[in-house]
Design a protein around this motif. Sequence first.
Motif, PDB file in Angstrom:
ATOM      1  N   GLY A 123       0.787  -1.222   0.000  1.00  0.00           N
ATOM      2  CA  GLY A 123       0.000   0.000   0.000  1.00  0.00           C
ATOM      3  C   GLY A 123       0.821   1.274   0.000  1.00  0.00           C
ATOM      4  N   GLY A 124       2.117   1.165   0.218  1.00  0.00           N
ATOM      5  CA  GLY A 124       2.973   2.345   0.214  1.00  0.00           C
ATOM      6  C   GLY A 124       4.432   1.964   0.120  1.00  0.00           C
ATOM      7  N   ARG A 125       5.255   2.900  -0.283  1.00  0.00           N
ATOM      8  CA  ARG A 125       6.683   2.664  -0.439  1.00  0.00           C
ATOM      9  C   ARG A 125       7.326   2.344   0.915  1.00  0.00           C
ATOM     10  NH1 ARG A 125      10.843   4.382  -3.784  1.00  0.00           N
ATOM     11  NH2 ARG A 125       9.275   5.265  -5.181  1.00  0.00           N
ATOM     12  N   PRO A 126       8.145   1.277   0.986  1.00  0.00           N
ATOM     13  CA  PRO A 126       8.917   1.044   2.210  1.00  0.00           C
ATOM     14  C   PRO A 126       9.781   2.259   2.530  1.00  0.00           C
ATOM     15  CG  PRO A 126       9.017  -0.873   0.759  1.00  0.00           C
ATOM     16  CD  PRO A 126       8.361   0.225  -0.019  1.00  0.00           C
ATOM     17  N   ARG A 127       9.879   2.621   3.776  1.00  0.00           N
ATOM     18  CA  ARG A 127      10.552   3.865   4.154  1.00  0.00           C
ATOM     19  C   ARG A 127      12.019   3.867   3.750  1.00  0.00           C
ATOM     20  NH1 ARG A 127       9.874   5.518  10.149  1.00  0.00           N
ATOM     21  NH2 ARG A 127      10.748   7.458   9.298  1.00  0.00           N
ATOM     22  N   TRP A 128      12.632   2.687   3.693  1.00  0.00           N
ATOM     23  CA  TRP A 128      14.057   2.599   3.389  1.00  0.00           C
ATOM     24  C   TRP A 128      14.336   2.594   1.896  1.00  0.00           C
ATOM     25  CZ3 TRP A 128      15.477  -1.309   0.204  1.00  0.00           C
ATOM     26  CH2 TRP A 128      14.588  -2.390   0.082  1.00  0.00           C
ATOM     27  N   PHE A 129      13.301   2.478   1.050  1.00  0.00           N
ATOM     28  CA  PHE A 129      13.490   2.232  -0.388  1.00  0.00           C
ATOM     29  C   PHE A 129      13.801   3.537  -1.125  1.00  0.00           C
ATOM     30  CE2 PHE A 129      12.620  -1.375  -3.276  1.00  0.00           C
ATOM     31  CZ  PHE A 129      12.995  -0.773  -4.458  1.00  0.00           C
ATOM     32  N   PRO A 130      14.994   3.695  -1.689  1.00  0.00           N
ATOM     33  CA  PRO A 130      15.370   4.953  -2.352  1.00  0.00           C
ATOM     34  C   PRO A 130      14.742   5.083  -3.742  1.00  0.00           C
ATOM     35  CG  PRO A 130      17.195   3.383  -2.454  1.00  0.00           C
ATOM     36  CD  PRO A 130      16.114   2.724  -1.639  1.00  0.00           C
ATOM     37  N   TYR A 131      14.261   6.273  -4.047  1.00  0.00           N
ATOM     38  CA  TYR A 131      13.657   6.542  -5.346  1.00  0.00           C
ATOM     39  C   TYR A 131      14.653   6.319  -6.477  1.00  0.00           C
ATOM     40  CZ  TYR A 131       9.753   8.786  -2.881  1.00  0.00           C
ATOM     41  OH  TYR A 131       8.678   9.029  -2.073  1.00  0.00           O
ATOM     42  N   GLU A 132      15.926   6.513  -6.182  1.00  0.00           N
ATOM     43  CA  GLU A 132      16.965   6.347  -7.206  1.00  0.00           C
ATOM     44  C   GLU A 132      17.103   4.905  -7.670  1.00  0.00           C
ATOM     45  OE1 GLU A 132      17.776   9.957  -4.797  1.00  0.00           O
ATOM     46  OE2 GLU A 132      17.265   7.868  -4.334  1.00  0.00           O
ATOM     47  N   PHE A 133      16.530   3.958  -6.933  1.00  0.00           N
ATOM     48  CA  PHE A 133      16.640   2.543  -7.265  1.00  0.00           C
ATOM     49  C   PHE A 133      15.289   1.917  -7.614  1.00  0.00           C
ATOM     50  CE2 PHE A 133      20.821   3.026  -5.560  1.00  0.00           C
ATOM     51  CZ  PHE A 133      21.583   2.008  -6.129  1.00  0.00           C
ATOM     52  N   ASP A 134      14.331   2.725  -8.025  1.00  0.00           N
ATOM     53  CA  ASP A 134      13.043   2.156  -8.435  1.00  0.00           C
ATOM     54  C   ASP A 134      13.174   1.254  -9.657  1.00  0.00           C
ATOM     55  OD1 ASP A 134      11.782   3.342  -6.333  1.00  0.00           O
ATOM     56  OD2 ASP A 134      10.435   4.588  -7.526  1.00  0.00           O
ATOM     57  N   TRP A 135      14.294   1.361 -10.372  1.00  0.00           N
ATOM     58  CA  TRP A 135      14.515   0.461 -11.507  1.00  0.00           C
ATOM     59  C   TRP A 135      14.601  -0.990 -11.052  1.00  0.00           C
ATOM     60  CZ3 TRP A 135      18.890  -2.393 -10.935  1.00  0.00           C
ATOM     61  CH2 TRP A 135      19.946  -1.861 -10.183  1.00  0.00           C
ATOM     62  N   THR A 136      14.927  -1.223  -9.782  1.00  0.00           N
ATOM     63  CA  THR A 136      15.018  -2.608  -9.299  1.00  0.00           C
ATOM     64  C   THR A 136      13.658  -3.297  -9.276  1.00  0.00           C
ATOM     65  OG1 THR A 136      14.811  -1.967  -6.968  1.00  0.00           O
ATOM     66  CG2 THR A 136      17.048  -2.101  -7.885  1.00  0.00           C
ATOM     67  N   GLY A 274      20.203  14.287   5.035  1.00  0.00           N
ATOM     68  CA  GLY A 274      19.570  15.553   5.387  1.00  0.00           C
ATOM     69  C   GLY A 274      18.145  15.368   5.876  1.00  0.00           C
ATOM     70  N   GLU A 275      17.403  14.477   5.252  1.00  0.00           N
ATOM     71  CA  GLU A 275      16.031  14.204   5.688  1.00  0.00           C
ATOM     72  C   GLU A 275      16.012  13.593   7.083  1.00  0.00           C
ATOM     73  OE1 GLU A 275      14.171  13.470   1.197  1.00  0.00           O
ATOM     74  OE2 GLU A 275      14.945  11.777   2.393  1.00  0.00           O
ATOM     75  N   ALA A 276      17.017  12.737   7.367  1.00  0.00           N
ATOM     76  CA  ALA A 276      17.103  12.150   8.706  1.00  0.00           C
ATOM     77  C   ALA A 276      17.365  13.227   9.758  1.00  0.00           C
ATOM     78  CB  ALA A 276      18.194  11.089   8.735  1.00  0.00           C
ATOM     79  N   LEU A 277      18.228  14.176   9.437  1.00  0.00           N
ATOM     80  CA  LEU A 277      18.528  15.260  10.365  1.00  0.00           C
ATOM     81  C   LEU A 277      17.313  16.147  10.616  1.00  0.00           C
ATOM     82  CD1 LEU A 277      22.082  16.290   9.102  1.00  0.00           C
ATOM     83  CD2 LEU A 277      21.513  15.020  11.187  1.00  0.00           C
ATOM     84  N   ARG A 278      16.402  16.160   9.640  1.00  0.00           N
ATOM     85  CA  ARG A 278      15.182  16.966   9.803  1.00  0.00           C
ATOM     86  C   ARG A 278      14.043  16.165  10.421  1.00  0.00           C
ATOM     87  NH1 ARG A 278      17.130  18.752   4.779  1.00  0.00           N
ATOM     88  NH2 ARG A 278      15.725  17.341   3.643  1.00  0.00           N
ATOM     89  N   GLY A 279      14.351  14.939  10.876  1.00  0.00           N
ATOM     90  CA  GLY A 279      13.347  14.176  11.603  1.00  0.00           C
ATOM     91  C   GLY A 279      12.818  12.940  10.912  1.00  0.00           C
ATOM     92  N   ASP A 280      13.130  12.740   9.643  1.00  0.00           N
ATOM     93  CA  ASP A 280      12.676  11.555   8.926  1.00  0.00           C
ATOM     94  C   ASP A 280      13.764  10.487   9.010  1.00  0.00           C
ATOM     95  OD1 ASP A 280      11.708   9.616   7.236  1.00  0.00           O
ATOM     96  OD2 ASP A 280      11.819  10.828   5.405  1.00  0.00           O
ATOM     97  N   LEU A 281      13.665   9.601  10.002  1.00  0.00           N
ATOM     98  CA  LEU A 281      14.708   8.607  10.205  1.00  0.00           C
ATOM     99  C   LEU A 281      14.800   7.612   9.058  1.00  0.00           C
ATOM    100  CD1 LEU A 281      14.330   7.873  14.030  1.00  0.00           C
ATOM    101  CD2 LEU A 281      15.895   9.442  12.853  1.00  0.00           C
ATOM    102  N   GLY A 282      13.739   7.516   8.246  1.00  0.00           N
ATOM    103  CA  GLY A 282      13.801   6.663   7.066  1.00  0.00           C
ATOM    104  C   GLY A 282      14.863   7.132   6.089  1.00  0.00           C
TER     105      GLY A 282
END
Length: 313
Positions: A123-136, A274-282
């Motif tokens: 139902g949603g993207r896993p928090r750890w899954f990077p957009y740069e690797f959606d080709w996988t 940077g996102e982790a430093l702003r509170g998004d630990l994913g």
Amino acid sequence: MNTSVVICVYTEERWEDIRQAVASVENQTRPAHELILVVDHNPGLHLKLKREYPRAIVVENTHEQGLSGGKNTGVATADGEIVAFLDDDAVAEPGWLEALEEGFQESGVVGVGGRTDPLWASGGRPRWFPYEFDWTVGCSYRGMPAVRSPIRNVMGGNAAFLRDVVSEVGGFHSGIGRSVQGRRSRPLGCEETEFCIRLSQRRPGSVMLFEPRAVIGHKVSGQRERFAYFRSRCYAEGLSKALVTQEVGTQDGLSSERAHALKTLPLGALRGVGEALRGDLGGLGRAAAIVVGLTWTSWGYVVGSVRLKVARS
């Protein structure tokens, strides 16, 4: 211009996926010239599809078992000037075919690929899954153009080519991607990459076009949302890239990959931190996955290259 749509299928386990893929083709704003279902050496599925879709052209793969053989069978069967390919676990937006066809109006265009969005089973993207690797997971990824642009190669599950050109350059080669669909232990790929590069080399001036308005949704199973699959897919991509460079050379075979690895991935890792430093630990997970993905892909390429070198000696 008219377009034959080809969907390659191989297992009844995807019956509902196949039905939804077919329905999405039937609901296009610009109807397909014909719908061709290519069944990969599965007589039971072939018979079932012929009964279910009497208006479609349902044929058995007459080439080597696998995705490349299925695509070549579809091209040989097709009557349209354009042959469009849709994955059997994908759903096309209503304007998909119209957008693909419009891309061929530009000078020199011989192939058009569209945007592929992931449809996550959870139902949603896993928090750890990077957009740069959606080709996988067979989807468009961060680093691709945001607007209509020439590209080196299209993605095979959402692509269209001039039919005569496909035949002229020898079709899709087996032995690079999924030569036996669903039966290989490693999720290999890149058959469309090798094909697009080979086509461009043999027909200088040919243009592959990315058309982001040609949108499909590609289903991502729960198994493919796991980190173990991600890592395995990256390693397999490296193996496949070694095979591609053997066929077309390293300069063309790795041109897009170098740019992605040297620019897009470092920026993605920094973005995650940077996102982790702003509170998004994913963000830390995404940054770590980028590092792992690049490492495993590179290692697969090294292993594949060494194996090929040994085999030639």
